[in-house]
Design an enzyme around this catalytic site. Structure first.
Site, PDB file in Angstrom:
ATOM      1  N   HIS A 128      -5.151  -7.410  -0.569  1.00  0.00           N
ATOM      2  CA  HIS A 128      -4.030  -6.561   0.038  1.00  0.00           C
ATOM      3  C   HIS A 128      -3.540  -6.244   1.683  1.00  0.00           C
ATOM      4  O   HIS A 128      -2.687  -5.934   1.093  1.00  0.00           O
ATOM      5  CB  HIS A 128      -5.107  -4.803  -0.057  1.00  0.00           C
ATOM      6  CG  HIS A 128      -4.572  -3.583   0.281  1.00  0.00           C
ATOM      7  ND1 HIS A 128      -3.486  -3.055  -0.954  1.00  0.00           N
ATOM      8  CD2 HIS A 128      -4.201  -3.453   0.870  1.00  0.00           C
ATOM      9  CE1 HIS A 128      -3.602  -2.569  -1.103  1.00  0.00           C
ATOM     10  NE2 HIS A 128      -4.060  -2.006   0.474  1.00  0.00           N
ATOM     11  N   TYR A 150      -3.685  11.217   2.177  1.00  0.00           N
ATOM     12  CA  TYR A 150      -4.103  10.955   0.692  1.00  0.00           C
ATOM     13  C   TYR A 150      -4.402  12.367   0.131  1.00  0.00           C
ATOM     14  O   TYR A 150      -3.951  12.442  -1.100  1.00  0.00           O
ATOM     15  CB  TYR A 150      -5.607  10.502   0.321  1.00  0.00           C
ATOM     16  CG  TYR A 150      -5.232   8.918   0.740  1.00  0.00           C
ATOM     17  CD1 TYR A 150      -4.716   8.672   2.070  1.00  0.00           C
ATOM     18  CD2 TYR A 150      -5.233   8.061   0.155  1.00  0.00           C
ATOM     19  CE1 TYR A 150      -4.605   7.055   2.466  1.00  0.00           C
ATOM     20  CE2 TYR A 150      -5.492   6.777   0.238  1.00  0.00           C
ATOM     21  CZ  TYR A 150      -5.114   6.348   1.290  1.00  0.00           C
ATOM     22  OH  TYR A 150      -5.578   5.240   2.016  1.00  0.00           O
ATOM     23  N   ASP A 188       0.471  -1.035  -0.192  1.00  0.00           N
ATOM     24  CA  ASP A 188      -0.321  -0.493   0.011  1.00  0.00           C
ATOM     25  C   ASP A 188       0.876   1.126  -0.081  1.00  0.00           C
ATOM     26  O   ASP A 188       2.040   1.152  -0.601  1.00  0.00           O
ATOM     27  CB  ASP A 188      -1.461   0.075   1.082  1.00  0.00           C
ATOM     28  CG  ASP A 188      -2.130   1.136   1.053  1.00  0.00           C
ATOM     29  OD1 ASP A 188      -2.776   0.911   0.658  1.00  0.00           O
ATOM     30  OD2 ASP A 188      -1.568   2.054   1.966  1.00  0.00           O
TER      31      ASP A 188
END
Lengths: 464, 464
Positions: free
Chosen positions: A436, A379, A233
């Protein structure tokens, strides 16, 4: 050739020339930018700052009051509407399943908190100050190995909504001698800035590229001049940037989410959509194509990313001090990102591979540190025009890379697409399962993949 | 003509024919679908359902215990991280401002709750059962007007994150005699299903088109065969669908967010980007273009939409029973959607046009009814492939329409783009200010715009 035909010929030639020029532009490597190594991210004026270079031991130590407050919050389960008739996880986290998990958290997990806390404290942890921020990390030295040439430093980088907890199952395997490897790892597992026990930036702009510098400086602080990096990630993104900026330091980079975000990658992905055999062997086409299916899935699964990239402080304010909301928000990812088919299951498939304890350990780290907002700000620091136009992936890296492809990783690129950036992909296996959070889902498989990669690089004679 | 030229000519002709055919396809009107008027949205089996057609009075009546619980939740302000240095609302809701508002809510607004509750109860409210759902509405009859020809029924439809509260300032003006109009309105203001005091669907698929049917059935229940419709946000979408499906019932439709989502609208918007004078008079170009700026703004402001369209039950679980999070999540919209420049203000500009009391009234409705999740599900029922491919906006409507353009409405289309669907736009004024919540921001201006529109339609002789 008539006049019209001649005109057409000229135009076609021009178009070909333009396309060729475009292609050249797209593939032209960019040279690495000058990296500023001492940028300051703490509060107030950098001039008033003197870095504390000491490395201090750290332990989780939450008293009963904190846990009792949490228990009382969990006892106040909100009046959620029933899931729509026939819905499991298709509309998001199933309210019935959430209630079960919250009950378990309160009346089972938290009753054993002191044991869980000891579990989380099982590895030596430290804090040290880097560029104005207190950075937290685990540092696990191998036991019973004396020869320094046989000890390989490995930096392990977690992502969102993960934490150092992602690697707890893998650490013993990595740091212990075994037949399949001639070396052992000395493992450094930091919390990303603003995540868990690492301090968050006070200033705007702490992008993944800037975090890569902090992580490099952490390794330097600990005396590691050359080291391996693993990441998933955001840890993959940061690991990639370390392997791009510090090509003489990173010995090898192993990423579960190798990404090439350069424009050529998009062009190649589209070409591959027309001729998949260019991109990947026939047996693996379904990992990457059809593009419309992949795009649909990505659209369905990136609402969180959209809101975090634009309004992190709003979504953060809804989740801070709100353990029930935090559990729904985070555990939804552990369900769907492990396998998108889990949306069809009333229990979200959460305990098919994970234990609730593992998942709750991770959520405890977010809850106890009130770090969800600062974790989400990453983000917005990454997905903005200023940052995206830097096109770091146009800088080729010659650092040996491993890009394992786990079946249910949300975003996947073939080596054909990756190789314009990662010029030296040594190990790249397709796995029939795995999502993930593969470090927690299949620690043994991920460990083996790392060892297979490092085995190709390790020669006892020439380390360091 | 040489062979090559002839080939090119053939190809160009084919391309032209294809483009023409595409254009014909895009502009070809679609006929209205058969509307199922009695679809059942309640719990369980429709066969066991007998509709209670009575209309029952309703009042808000929350006791002190509910308010005390809310107070104690508000007193538990989360440990939010400081806004990044120099940030106001650019990263989302500013934590310092949130604390001020929560303090005001707890220690000022809630101390006056019985007055606020009376304020919210000032208009007659009712509930009646439609298609399995209890639908709540205000029903305000004009005073002092006897002649039924002078009384025009007006359905007013709110949006997200709004409620019936949006129209409280406007209702007295609409229902009272005045010089500028020969008529008065009889106002019906429903809560959309799943919003506020209206029951939520138990079944999947309650899209805006299906809500349009429920709203039409509500008007029929109250004896209105012909009526006007006003709407904003989802209220605009639902109002448009009512004017599309029930062209013999809707006398006129007044929408602050007229939308044409047919493919031709996209084509025209792009053409208008190249030649804005086609789309709109020079003085109003900046309402619609440049497209890149508009697109950037829409991307920045639609994270909430993305997550609500894909994971409504997750985001709903973070907000239900969480008044502080709810305030941050909802009030961010009242800041930025009133004027995107408010992102630069530390207080979000929230009290430039609104009072905190107005804003908190609206949030109370969401909090007290635990309806945030069901309100958010509407996005997932609207934005899915099954629904979007129905292309209802390709059905032309001849219902007289008004499409006022308020300067800061997030999504705006010119009449040139709208007219392929709205075939009879009678009134369409550009306003130099005004945002998404214009009914609360400028009730007088919005009222005047409605009256100007209806004045063009009203003839005392031929109503009904």
């Amino acid at each position: 050739m008539g006049f019209l035909a001649r005109g057409i010929f000229v135009i076609l030639t021009l178009v070909a020339a333009l396309l060729f020029q475009q292609y050249r532009n797209l593939t032209k490597p960019v040279s690495a930018p000058k990296i500023e190594l001492q940028e300051y991210w703490g509060t107030g004026d950098a001039d008033n700052y003197t870095e504390q270079t000491s490395v201090e031991p750290f332990e989780l130590n939450y008293d009963e009051e904190v846990i009792n407050t949490l228990k009382s919050k969990l006892a106040d389960f909100p009046n959620l509407p029933q899931p729509l008739e026939g819905a499991a996880f298709q509309y998001g986290f199933n309210a019935d399943r959430l209630r079960e998990i919250i009950d378990y958290w309160r009346s089972d997990y938290l009753e054993r908190w002191s044991k869980r806390q000891s579990y989380l404290n099982q590895y030596p942890q430290f804090k040290t100050q880097i560029q104005g921020l207190d950075i937290h990390f685990l540092h696990v030295k191998p036991k019973g190995v004396r020869n320094p040439k046989r000890i390989l430093p490995l930096l392990m980088l977690h992502g969102w909504p993960g934490s150092v907890r992602e690697f707890y199952e893998m650490i013993p395997k990595l740091t212990t001698r075994s037949d399949e490897k001639e070396y052992v790892f000395e493992v450094i597992v930091p919390s990303l800035p603003g995540y868990g026990f690492s301090e968050a930036a006070a200033k705007q702009g702490l992008s993944p590229a800037k975090i890569a510098v902090i992580m490099r400086n952490l390794m330097a602080r600990l005396g590691f001049k050359k080291y391996y990096v693993h990441g998933g990630d955001w840890g993959s993104i940061v690991g990639n940037l370390m392997a791009t900026f510090f090509q003489n330091e990173v010995l090898g980079v192993h990423l579960t989410m190798c990404v090439n975000s350069a424009p050529i990658a998009t062009v190649k992905t589209l070409i591959g959509s027309l001729a998949p055999s260019l991109a990947v062997g026939d047996e693996y086409v379904s990992y990457y194509y059809p593009l419309t299916e992949k795009f649909k899935l990505i659209m369905t699964e990136t609402g969180y990313m959209h809101i975090q990239a634009t309004k992190p402080d709003t979504i953060g304010a809804t989740l801070t001090g709100n353990p029930i909301g935090l559990a729904a928000y985070i555990l939804e990812k552990f369900s769907t990102w492990t396998n998108p088919a889990f949306r069809e299951l009333a229990d979200g498939g959460l305990d098919q591979y994970f234990t609730l304890d593992m998942l709750l350990d991770n959520i405890m780290i977010y809850y106890l540190t009130d770090s969800i907002t600062t974790s989400q700000r990453l983000y917005s620091e990454a997905f903005n025009i200023r940052e995206l136009t830097k096109e770091y992936d146009r800088i080729p890296t010659r650092v040996p890379a491993a890009c394992p492809k786990f079946r249910h990783e949300l975003f996947q690129q073939s080596d054909w697409v990756l190789q314009d950036h990662y010029r030296n992909i040594l190990h790249s296996k397709h796995y029939e399962n795995g999502g993930h959070f593969v470090a927690m889902q299949f620690p043994e498989i991920l460990y083996t993949d790392i060892v297979q990669f490092v085995n190709r690089l390790y020669r006892r004679e020439d380390q360091y």
